[in-house]
Scaffold this motif. Structure first.
Motif, short mmCIF file in Angstrom:
data_model
loop_
_atom_site.label_atom_id
_atom_site.label_comp_id
_atom_site.label_asym_id
_atom_site.label_seq_id
_atom_site.Cartn_x
_atom_site.Cartn_y
_atom_site.Cartn_z
N LEU A 381 94.02 -35.05 69.38
CA LEU A 381 92.94 -35.12 70.36
C LEU A 381 92.87 -33.87 71.24
CD1 LEU A 381 93.34 -38.83 71.54
CD2 LEU A 381 91.67 -37.94 69.92
N ASP A 382 94.00 -33.24 71.46
CA ASP A 382 94.05 -32.10 72.38
C ASP A 382 93.66 -30.82 71.63
OD1 ASP A 382 94.47 -30.62 74.67
OD2 ASP A 382 96.60 -30.32 74.24
N THR A 383 92.43 -30.71 71.29
CA THR A 383 91.91 -29.52 70.63
C THR A 383 91.10 -28.68 71.62
OG1 THR A 383 89.96 -30.74 69.89
CG2 THR A 383 91.83 -30.62 68.38
N ARG A 384 90.99 -27.41 71.33
CA ARG A 384 90.25 -26.52 72.22
C ARG A 384 88.78 -26.90 72.24
NH1 ARG A 384 89.81 -20.17 71.01
NH2 ARG A 384 88.37 -21.00 69.45
N THR A 385 88.27 -27.07 73.45
CA THR A 385 86.87 -27.43 73.59
C THR A 385 85.99 -26.23 73.26
OG1 THR A 385 87.45 -28.99 75.35
CG2 THR A 385 85.14 -28.37 75.16
N PRO A 386 85.09 -26.36 72.31
CA PRO A 386 84.25 -25.21 71.95
C PRO A 386 83.25 -24.87 73.04
CG PRO A 386 83.59 -27.15 70.71
CD PRO A 386 84.83 -27.53 71.45
N VAL A 542 79.12 -30.53 70.22
CA VAL A 542 79.34 -29.97 68.89
C VAL A 542 79.84 -31.07 67.96
CG1 VAL A 542 80.59 -28.23 67.55
CG2 VAL A 542 79.89 -27.73 69.89
N THR A 543 79.19 -31.22 66.81
CA THR A 543 79.59 -32.21 65.82
C THR A 543 80.64 -31.62 64.87
OG1 THR A 543 77.81 -31.59 64.31
CG2 THR A 543 77.32 -33.27 65.95
N ASN A 544 81.20 -32.48 64.00
CA ASN A 544 82.25 -32.02 63.08
C ASN A 544 81.73 -31.05 62.04
OD1 ASN A 544 84.25 -33.56 64.33
ND2 ASN A 544 83.79 -35.36 63.10
N ASP A 545 80.44 -31.10 61.73
CA ASP A 545 79.86 -30.19 60.73
C ASP A 545 79.21 -28.97 61.38
OD1 ASP A 545 77.86 -31.61 61.92
OD2 ASP A 545 76.74 -32.02 60.09
N ASP A 546 79.68 -28.59 62.57
CA ASP A 546 79.23 -27.39 63.28
C ASP A 546 77.74 -27.42 63.58
OD1 ASP A 546 81.70 -26.30 63.50
OD2 ASP A 546 81.54 -25.02 61.74
N ARG A 547 77.25 -28.56 63.97
CA ARG A 547 75.89 -28.68 64.48
C ARG A 547 75.99 -29.03 65.96
NH1 ARG A 547 72.25 -28.87 60.28
NH2 ARG A 547 70.63 -29.81 61.54
N ILE A 548 74.93 -28.71 66.70
CA ILE A 548 74.96 -28.88 68.15
C ILE A 548 73.88 -29.89 68.56
CG2 ILE A 548 74.76 -27.74 70.38
CD1 ILE A 548 75.43 -25.49 67.52
N ALA A 583 70.59 -29.15 66.29
CA ALA A 583 70.33 -27.87 65.62
C ALA A 583 71.63 -27.32 65.06
CB ALA A 583 69.71 -26.86 66.59
N GLY A 584 71.51 -26.49 64.03
CA GLY A 584 72.66 -25.84 63.44
C GLY A 584 73.10 -24.64 64.26
N ASP A 585 74.31 -24.18 63.98
CA ASP A 585 74.86 -23.02 64.68
C ASP A 585 74.02 -21.79 64.35
OD1 ASP A 585 76.43 -21.27 66.05
OD2 ASP A 585 78.04 -21.23 64.56
N GLY A 586 73.42 -21.17 65.38
CA GLY A 586 72.59 -19.99 65.20
C GLY A 586 71.18 -20.29 64.73
N GLU A 587 70.80 -21.54 64.63
CA GLU A 587 69.46 -21.91 64.17
C GLU A 587 68.49 -21.93 65.34
OE1 GLU A 587 67.25 -25.69 61.91
OE2 GLU A 587 69.37 -25.76 62.43
#
Length: 641
Positions: A381-386, A542-548, A583-587
């Motif tokens: 659970l203790d992961t870096r917050t993006p 941020v979702t697990n598939d790198d969407r926002i 939206a996707g990353d950079g979209e």
């Protein structure tokens, strides 16, 4: 090169098999002294102990092992260290390989490859009868084959190759006196103790179970999926144990049937998966089954359920006797207090959990297994917050078009002695006809237009064309003016606010002015400020598939001096959008847009005369105003890595 030679020797060894292990036999076989009743099965002739210099010929069926491979080797006698026995034993699922030598030896474990464990024993002689490959796959152990042969490069070294049934089998190698022992796998008692201590995961996933597994019914939401080979059965009053053995042969699984399983079964099935057929038979007979490794266990359903409860109860009892330990787990990115509801269910009844706010850490007091489970969960659970950079573009476009066509004309006619054309009558002695305006003095006709419909032309806007016709005496006068105006306007406004924020953290950026407004009330005159700002407010996730996933509020409010209030304050033109998008990353996506168009067409004319063919334009004025506004809002999120 060594592996190529080893492979050739292995093939040679397979052609002369030594030991054949048969299903159900859980005994130790020593090649120098096998039991009398197993000599034919083992295929190993007894060693003539009275003459150790002679080597007995190893026989399997009618195939003999050549004896000329030892021409250049010394005889195994007391003056040379030699291998005296190679044994195999099964203890509760653990495979044990033992190598007995005349004296202690040095050994080295070579690199494993493709489910093969290779052991090299140095400076030892291997007799021909031991240079064989033994098939022990029928035993309930992780081992398939045991092969021993001389090192092709150094004949005084012996290579022992153990081929396993599966990957990741635990291997322990040790030497006690003159015996080198290799343990493969773990006993059932060890596995049970590990399960009770929580060292192995007892819970299983539904997708890992066969449809007939009795544990599947205790998993909420699990569904049965049959995936076995299609089979057809037609039995009448057949012994259920025989039917189960047939299914074992078809499935390729080893099977253990409890002594309490008895009865007959009558069935006819055509083209059904074998696991569905087994599921139907078990359900009809009140039996249960589960897979343990590659062994299918069948017993009365009540017996299996009682066993499962006993294992669970034993694990709980064992946990109550374990000592408690205290450990501090540091949390780097998350808030330690926010993790308490997530890790608290993992505590035992004696466990305790506290938070050290100063160091942002968790203090755990519980059994070692529970502490390890909580520590692993906190680590997950203790992961870096993006961080997310959100850029917005607000585009406003305006298009204005105006056209105005007008006309003014009039004439004057005067009949009097002054103009040289008197009427010759006492009344009227003079006549004057011309344009007049509302409110002009009675009896006057001033220099006015009869048709006065000019366009809004002026300095810097439009144009006017005039035509004046008159007589020498001034009795006749005709005046004509044409006015026209056309204007076009095209405007664009681009605003681009940006903001950087952490995931699930609201962020806002704002720029603009505050306009003062005076308000009069019973308390007196007060000044209020109204904001006209450009702002961006967003909360990203941020979702697990790198969407926002974003909750967005965008405003672009500007003063509009074209429309003012009573005190001269400008009005505020508001442009706002509130939405939630993915939206996707950079979209880049368009989250909204507004398009407005206002068209005004005005005609001013003289009734009836304006409808005259060809001449109607002399009696009318036409004006057209077309105003277009368009607003587009773009959003581009980017994950900052």
């Amino acid at each position: 090169m060594r592996f190529l030679i080893i492979s050739i020797v292995l093939v040679t060894c397979v052609l002369y098999p030594g030991l054949r292990a048969h299903s159900g036999q859980q005994q130790i076989y020593y090649d120098n002294d096998p039991p009398a009743e197993t000599r034919g099965i083992a295929g190993i002739a007894a060693v003539n102990k009275a003459s150790p210099a002679l080597f007995a010929q190893a026989v399997t069926g009618t195939t003999a092992v050549p004896q000329n491979t030892t021409a250049n080797l010394p005889n195994p006698s007391d003056e040379y260290n030699h291998i005296e026995s190679i044994g195999f034993e099964v203890q509760q699922g653990m495979g044990i390989v033992s190598i007995g030598t005349a004296s202690s030896v040095q050994y080295e474990r070579l690199t494993d490859e493709d489910r093969k464990v290779t052991l090299k024993i140095m400076d030892v002689i291997l007799a021909d009868k031991f240079q064989v490959s033994r098939d022990v796959s029928d035993f309930d152990s992780p081992i398939n084959f045991i092969s021993s042969f001389r090192d092709p490069i150094k004949p005084n070294d012996v290579i022992l190759v153990i081929e396993l049934k599966e990957d990741d089998v635990p291997v322990e190698i040790g030497q006690n006196g003159n015996v080198v022992t290799l343990n493969f796998g773990e006993t059932r008692e060890q596995l049970k103790m590990q399960a009770e201590k929580g060292e192995v995961e007892v819970a299983v996933k539904p997708e890992d179970l066969y449809a007939f597994d009795f544990r599947l019914t205790s998993i909420p939401g699990a569904t049965k999926t049959y995936k076995g080979q299609l089979v057809s059965f037609d039995f009448k009053d057949a012994d259920i144990r025989d039917v189960l053995r047939i299914i074992s042969d078809i499935s390729g699984l080893n099977m253990i049937i409890s002594r309490n399983v008895a009865g007959t079964v009558t069935l006819k099935l055509t083209n059904v998966p074998w696991d569905q057929a087994l599921d139907v038979i078990l359900e009809d007979a009140g039996l249960g089954a589960f897979i343990d490794g590659n062994v299918l266990r069948v017993a009365p359903l009540g017996t299996l359920q009682a066993r499962q409860k006993a294992v669970k109860k034993a694990a709980e009892t064992s946990e109550e006797l374990e000592p408690l330990i205290t450990k501090q787990v540091f949390v780097n990115y998350a808030n330690a207090e926010e993790l308490i509801p997530l890790v608290d269910p993992l505590l035992s009844d004696r466990g305790e959990l506290r938070v050290d706010i100063r160091t942002n850490s968790l203090l755990i007091n519980d059994t070692g297994v529970r502490v390890a489970q909580i520590e692993n969960l906190v680590g997950d659970l203790d992961t870096r917050t993006p961080q997310v950079l959100i850029e917005s573009r607000i585009v406003q476009a305006t298009l204005n078009f105006a056209r105005d066509l007008g006309i003014q004309w009039g004439f004057d006619y005067t009949a009097s002695a002054a103009t040289g054309n008197p009427t010759g009558a006492t009344f009227p002695s003079s006549v004057a006809i011309g344009g007049s305006t509302v409110g002009s003095p009675f009896g006057t006709t001033g220099d006015n237009f009869i048709i006065d419909l000019p366009a809004a032309a002026g300095t810097g806007a439009g144009g006017v064309l005039g035509l004046v016709l008159g007589s020498l005496t001034g009795a006749y006068d005709l005046d004509l003016r044409l006015s026209a105006l056309e204007s076009r306007g095209d405007g664009r406004v681009l605003s681009s606010p940006k903001v950087l924020t952490l995931e699930n953290t609201p962020a806002r950026i704002e720029q603009g002015v505050s306009i003062p407004f005076l308000s009069v009330s019973a308390a007196g005159t007060q000044t209020q400020f109204v904001d006209a700002t450009l702002s961006l407010e967003v909360t990203p996730q941020v979702t697990n598939d790198d969407r926002i996933l974003m909750l967005i509020v965008v405003t672009d409010n500007r003063p509009d001096t074209a429309l003012t209030g009573a005190g001269g304050q400008p009005s505020i033109r508001r442009n706002e959008a509130t939405t939630q998008v993915l939206a996707g990353d950079g979209e880049t996506i368009v989250i909204g847009g507004i398009f407005t168009r206002s068209v005004d067409e005005t005609d001013s004319s003289i009734p009836w005369f304006s409808r005259l063919p060809l001449l109607g334009w002399l009696f009318q004025r036409s004006a057209t105003v077309d105003l277009r506004r368009e607003l587009l809002i773009f959003i581009t999120p980017r994950i900052v890595r």
